[in-house]
Every structure is written in structure tokens, then in C-alpha cells.
Scaffold this motif. Structure first.
Motif, PDB file in Angstrom:
ATOM      1  N   ALA A  94      -2.304  57.968 -49.045  1.00 53.38           N
ATOM      2  CA  ALA A  94      -2.620  56.464 -48.745  1.00 53.38           C
ATOM      3  C   ALA A  94      -2.901  55.668 -49.879  1.00 53.38           C
ATOM      4  CB  ALA A  94      -3.465  56.453 -47.742  1.00 53.38           C
ATOM      5  N   VAL A  95      -3.975  56.128 -50.722  1.00 50.28           N
ATOM      6  CA  VAL A  95      -4.353  55.312 -52.090  1.00 50.28           C
ATOM      7  C   VAL A  95      -3.122  55.220 -52.853  1.00 50.28           C
ATOM      8  CG1 VAL A  95      -5.867  55.719 -53.892  1.00 50.28           C
ATOM      9  CG2 VAL A  95      -6.916  56.065 -51.782  1.00 50.28           C
ATOM     10  N   ALA A  96      -2.606  56.469 -53.097  1.00 43.92           N
ATOM     11  CA  ALA A  96      -1.347  56.145 -54.115  1.00 43.92           C
ATOM     12  C   ALA A  96      -0.330  55.301 -53.350  1.00 43.92           C
ATOM     13  CB  ALA A  96      -0.731  57.520 -53.968  1.00 43.92           C
ATOM     14  N   GLY A  97      -0.257  55.096 -52.178  1.00 46.00           N
ATOM     15  CA  GLY A  97       0.723  54.023 -51.496  1.00 46.00           C
ATOM     16  C   GLY A  97       0.218  52.718 -52.100  1.00 46.00           C
ATOM     17  N   HIS A 103     -11.363  62.405 -47.326  1.00 44.44           N
ATOM     18  CA  HIS A 103     -10.512  62.537 -46.169  1.00 44.44           C
ATOM     19  C   HIS A 103      -9.147  63.073 -46.408  1.00 44.44           C
ATOM     20  CE1 HIS A 103      -8.365  61.878 -42.314  1.00 44.44           C
ATOM     21  NE2 HIS A 103      -9.450  61.981 -41.707  1.00 44.44           N
ATOM     22  N   ARG A 104      -8.949  64.320 -45.977  1.00 42.01           N
ATOM     23  CA  ARG A 104      -7.475  64.941 -46.163  1.00 42.01           C
ATOM     24  C   ARG A 104      -6.367  64.153 -45.908  1.00 42.01           C
ATOM     25  NH1 ARG A 104      -5.959  69.913 -47.272  1.00 42.01           N
ATOM     26  NH2 ARG A 104      -8.109  70.681 -46.938  1.00 42.01           N
ATOM     27  N   SER A 149      -5.069  49.936 -44.104  1.00 40.73           N
ATOM     28  CA  SER A 149      -5.052  50.667 -42.676  1.00 40.73           C
ATOM     29  C   SER A 149      -4.759  52.097 -42.852  1.00 40.73           C
ATOM     30  CB  SER A 149      -4.167  49.961 -41.713  1.00 40.73           C
ATOM     31  OG  SER A 149      -2.804  49.964 -42.301  1.00 40.73           O
ATOM     32  N   GLY A 150      -3.886  52.607 -43.849  1.00 44.73           N
ATOM     33  CA  GLY A 150      -3.476  54.165 -43.755  1.00 44.73           C
ATOM     34  C   GLY A 150      -4.720  54.731 -44.332  1.00 44.73           C
ATOM     35  N   ILE A 151      -5.701  54.301 -44.883  1.00 42.37           N
ATOM     36  CA  ILE A 151      -6.971  55.046 -45.370  1.00 42.37           C
ATOM     37  C   ILE A 151      -7.944  55.513 -44.256  1.00 42.37           C
ATOM     38  CG2 ILE A 151      -8.786  55.215 -46.708  1.00 42.37           C
ATOM     39  CD1 ILE A 151      -7.366  53.068 -48.774  1.00 42.37           C
TER      40      ILE A 151
END
Length: 521
Positions: free
Chosen positions: A123-126, A117-118, A181-183
Motif C-alpha cells: 500500500a505504501v509502495a502504491g 501490518h502485513r 485508505s489502503g493502509i
């Protein structure tokens, strides 16, 4: 009566770590264990002739990233311990066929998230950067007694941000679901949000956000290493370090009393009425219900400690299905042939439902699980052509009161019929994710909460984590608020193991913490 400097009650891997430190420093140590060998859950066995499996735990990422490996690693390697490392630590397979891997390289991980997902790469880096500048200090706390002055100062600094609470404090209280939640990708959301279940935190439990970040950093930083020849090789190497330095291991022996005189622990008595004297102190690898309930039954214990020890809580159990197959795993996603421990699930919501059902005393209708195949990375564990597979279902009821699917009759115990029926349910889920695997199964064995309860008193009714790890029994409150940390109200009596900070997992950290206390005293 024979005398030692230090006597260890219980010989789990944390006790062996502490005994290794002390024996290397010239201390006389005695480790007493009720089982046929030391190591606790860190053991291997034969699933079939010539086929080695790990009936309880398998990988050692926490150990290799901790201080015990830093200090003892060269000695363990001299004793023959070798470590194998899968290419990809983890991943996830969803019921709809979507798959994702978790590479160790953070850039590759971000690219994998972007593939699904673009925008998910950021989000993962976060999640990986959620601890920010506090990362090193936060990980350092894993090897410190949180009741020590140094740890308290670090905690006070980490959880405050000016006049408010810091992002570290937020992570310590928020859930795994909030952390992910951001993913947007269901696969990546499930992959990151499911790992806290391996320290008894469901997706919606407070504190799960902290463990989401810790696991993410641990897996990318340390991978999913396994000892060559089985995890029992770690216990054997630790034992060899102890005995090489003239420490003594006594197995098939049960300590029934810790003797106290003039306010100090002076020795132990065994079930056969033999006894040993402790010159310096005693280290108990037990939970507070055992320590204050019967090991110190002849000692005056403060009433608040006794009450909280009686109220010490255990969580849900664990179910494992161990397989020997006559071929490699036919993964649809070929990248999984080089993977450590991926999840098989329908979604993070599915895991939440699974956890809720287990906590209500029900066998989960559609269980989430992890699967690892040691022989994919270590050919010494089985004859050529044979695969060893471990399927782990966290969060099952210790005393099943019912079946969420309404298909398995239960009577409150893990009977043979219940065990086999639930194993069939687990295998059906695996077959959905890996078509063709079932036909290759040669033999199988199961580990249930009843197995854990019979093997190790620290599991209570079958909790593999040595006691519930919700906020009331976690961090600086573990094991109990009236007696937190690794020191007890008796100055030379210490506690270690999964019932103490940092909790469950093969890390050796509580053994390291206690060893540092004893080496400084």
C-alpha cells in the motif's frame, strides 16, 4: 531618481531567488523589504545567548529538490551555505505508544510498513508510485507557471486518459484520507495522511491525495535537509549572491505605490516619499489583496480583478512552541534520535477533528503536531548539552472564538494568557509522547498567528501559507482566477511568493518561474 532594471517589492526567499538569477545575468536589481533583513520567514534568531532557533520555518526539502538549488546551489555553497541531513526524514508517534519511521530508502520504508501490518508495504509502495509515468512531468510543473502554454499542454496530457480522466486528475481532486485508505496500520496511515496539513490541506480536503504523494516522494527522494547554523543562512547566502553581483538590498523600507505609466510599471514610491524608477519591470512579492487593493490604487484595474482581490481568502493559522532544553530529547524509540520532523498525534481521525475545530474558530482540544530538533544534526546551533526544539501545530484559529476543550478563556485574540495556556496544552501532549522532556526545558518562545500577522502582511490575519490553498485558490487558479499565474494584466509587472503557484513552502519555485520569464524577455 535612481534607476534599476528590476525592482522587487518584498524580499522573501522567492524574491531573492529571482534577484539572484537576474543579478548573475548582469541585470541591475533592487530588493526592498519592510523588515530589518531580507528573507521573509526564512530567518533565524537567538532563543537564548548562543542558542540559534528558526522562529518560522526550518527545513528546506522543497528547495533542495527544485530548480533553484540545481542552478544556484554552487553559488550558495560558495557563500558558505552548508546542508545537514537527518538519517530519517520523518516518522510518527501515536498516543498509544506505537511509532514508525519514514526512511529515505523505499525498500526500508516498505519493510517498516510491513512490520506494523502485513500487506501495508504494498500500500505504501502504491502511494509512492501513484503518479506513475507522469511523476517527472508532475514534479516539473512545480517549476512552471501553470498558465503558460507549455504547462497547459502538460496538464491537458496528464489529466486525460483516453475518453476519461486520468489517475493524476483523480489525485488532484481526492483527499489524503482516500490516498491512505489502503493502509491498515494507524501509524502509517497517519504518517502519510498528515503531511498535506503542511500545505493547508486537512485529511478530508479535496486535493490532499496529490500532496500525499508529493510529500512521500519528496521525503524519500530529498530527505529533510536543514541549513547548518539555521535557516537564516539560506537567506544570507541568497543575499550574498545578489550583492556579490552588484544587486542592492534596502531594508526597513515600505513600498506604498507601484507607479504605472502608458500601461507599464515604471517604478515604486516608498512611505518616506522617496522613489525609484524601473527600467525593465517590477516584481511584487505580495498577495492580490495588497497588490490590487493599495499598491496599484492609482492605476485603473479591471473590476473583476479588483473584486476577486477583495475576496481573496486566508486560511487557518499556525502555532509554534520553541524550546531550549538542557539535554537531548529522551525519545522512547531511539531511532527518533536521528529523525528529521516526526508527527506526534493520536490518529488521522484526531487530526481531522483538530482541523475541524480550528476552522470553527476553536483552539484544538488535542492538537496534532510535528517536532524537530535541529541540534540533533547540527551542533553549531547551541552550546554542548543544549537542545533546540521546534514544535509546530498547523491549523489553529487566527482569531480564537473559543476553546474546544472548554478550559482556556478566549476573547478573539492571542493574548499572553491564551498563548501560554495553549503552549502548556501542546507541551502536555509532547510529554505524553516523550516522558521527561518537560523537566529539561530551560526557556521557551512561541510563534502565533498574531506573530505572523505582525511580521508579514502576506499572512493576512496569521495564515502562514499566504492564503487559503483549497481548490478554488490552488493550482492554475492561484492567486485569483481573473489574474492567475505570475504575470499580471500589466505586461512588465510580475508576482511571486506563497500567494502564487506552487504555494507555500521554502522551494524558491515561484522565484525561479519569474526569473525565467524576465531572462527570456
Amino acid at each position: 531618481m535612481q534607476t534599476f532594471d528590476h525592482i522587487f517589492v518584498g524580499g522573501g526567499h522567492n524574491a531573492l531567488v529571482a534577484a539572484a538569477y537576474l543579478s548573475r545575468a548582469g541585470h541591475e536589481v533592487l530588493v526592498i523589504d519592510r523588515n530589518d533583513r531580507v528573507g521573509g520567514y526564512v530567518r533565524s534568531a537567538e532563543l537564548a545567548p548562543g542558542v540559534v532557533y528558526d522562529p518560522f520555518c526550518s527545513a528546506v526539502p522543497l528547495f533542495l529538490s527544485g530548480p533553484a538549488w540545481r542552478d544556484l546551489g554552487p553559488d550558495l555553497q560558495k557563500q558558505g551555505l552548508e546542508i545537514r541531513q537527518p538519517e530519517h526524514p520523518s516518522g510518527v508517534s501515536l498516543a498509544d505508544g506505537t511509532t514508525a519511521i519514514l526512511p529515505r530508502d523505499p525498500v526500508a520504508l516498505e519493510n517498516e510498513a510491513e512490520r506494523l501490518h502485513r500487506g501495508d508495504g504494498a500500500a505504501v509502495a502504491g502511494i509512492l508510485s501513484a503518479l506513475g509515468p507522469a511523476t517527472n512531468e508532475a514534479f516539473g510543473l512545480m517549476g512552471q507557471d501553470l498558465t503558460s502554454d507549455a504547462a497547459r499542454a502538460t496538464l491537458a496530457r496528464l489529466v486525460r486518459d483516453g475518453l476519461g480522466w486520468s489517475e493524476v486528475a483523480e489525485l488532484a481532486l481526492a483527499s489524503a484520507r482516500s490516498a491512505v485508505s489502503g493502509i491498515e496500520s494507524a501509524a502509517m496511515r497517519s504518517l502519510f495522511g498528515s503531511w498535506p496539513a503542511h500545505v493547508s490541506h486537512g485529511p478530508d480536503d479535496a486535493g490532499g491525495a496529490f500532496w500525499t504523494t508529493v510529500f512521500a516522494l519528496g521525503l524519500t527522494g530529498g530527505g529533510m535537509p536543514i541549513p547548518q547554523g539555521g535557516i537564516g543562512k539560506l537567506a544570507q547566502a541568497l543575499s550574498d549572491v545578489v550583492t556579490t553581483n552588484k544587486g542592492v538590498l534596502q531594508t526597513d523600507a515600505t513600498v506604498t505605490r507601484i507607479r504605472v505609466a502608458d500601461g507599464r510599471a515604471v517604478g515604486v514610491e516608498l512611505s518616506d516619499h522617496s522613489a525609484y524608477r524601473a527600467r525593465i519591470g517590477v516584481v511584487a512579492s505580495v498577495n492580490p489583496d495588497q497588490l490590487y487593493g493599495w499598491l496599484l490604487a492609482e492605476t485603473e484595474v479591471p473590476e473583476r480583478i479588483k473584486r476577486q482581490a477583495r475576496e481573496y481568502r486566508y486560511g487557518t493559522g499556525l502555532f509554534q512552541l520553541h524550546l531550549a532544553t538542557n539535554g537531548p530529547i529522551p525519545w522512547p524509540d531511539k531511532r527518533f534520535e536521528r529523525i528529521g520532523q516526526p508527527f506526534l498525534t493520536d490518529s488521522l481521525d484526531g487530526l481531522s477533528l483538530h482541523v475541524a475545530q480550528a476552522r470553527a474558530g476553536l483552539l484544538p482540544a488535542l492538537p496534532t503536531m510535528t517536532l524537530d530538533c535541529p541540534t540533533a544534526h547540527d551542533s553549531t546551533r547551541a552550546p554542548a548539552g543544549t537542545s533546540v526544539i521546534r514544535i509546530e501545530v498547523t491549523d489553529v484559529p487566527t482569531n480564537p472564538a473559543g476553546d474546544a476543550a472548554g478550559r482556556i478563556p478566549v476573547d478573539g485574540t492571542w493574548t499572553t494568557d491564551v498563548v501560554n495556556a495553549f503552549a502548556d496544552r501542546v507541551l502536555a501532549v509532547v510529554e505524553h509522547h516523550i516522558p521527561g522532556l518537560t523537566a529539561s526545558v530551560v526557556t521557551r518562545a512561541m510563534t502565533t498567528p498574531a506573530t505572523l500577522a505582525a511580521f508579514n502582511p502576506n499572512s493576512g490575519p496569521g495564515d502562514p501559507y499566504g492564503g487559503a490553498q483549497d481548490l478554488a485558490q490552488s493550482f492554475a487558479l492561484r492567486p485569483i482566477p481573473a489574474a492567475p499565474g505570475h504575470r499580471t494584466f500589466i505586461p512588465n509587472l510580475y508576482v511571486l511568493g506563497a500567494g502564487t503557484w506552487p504555494g507555500a513552502g521554502v522551494s524558491g519555485n515561484s522565484g525561479y518561474i519569474v526569473a525565467q520569464y524576465l531572462l527570456q524577455d
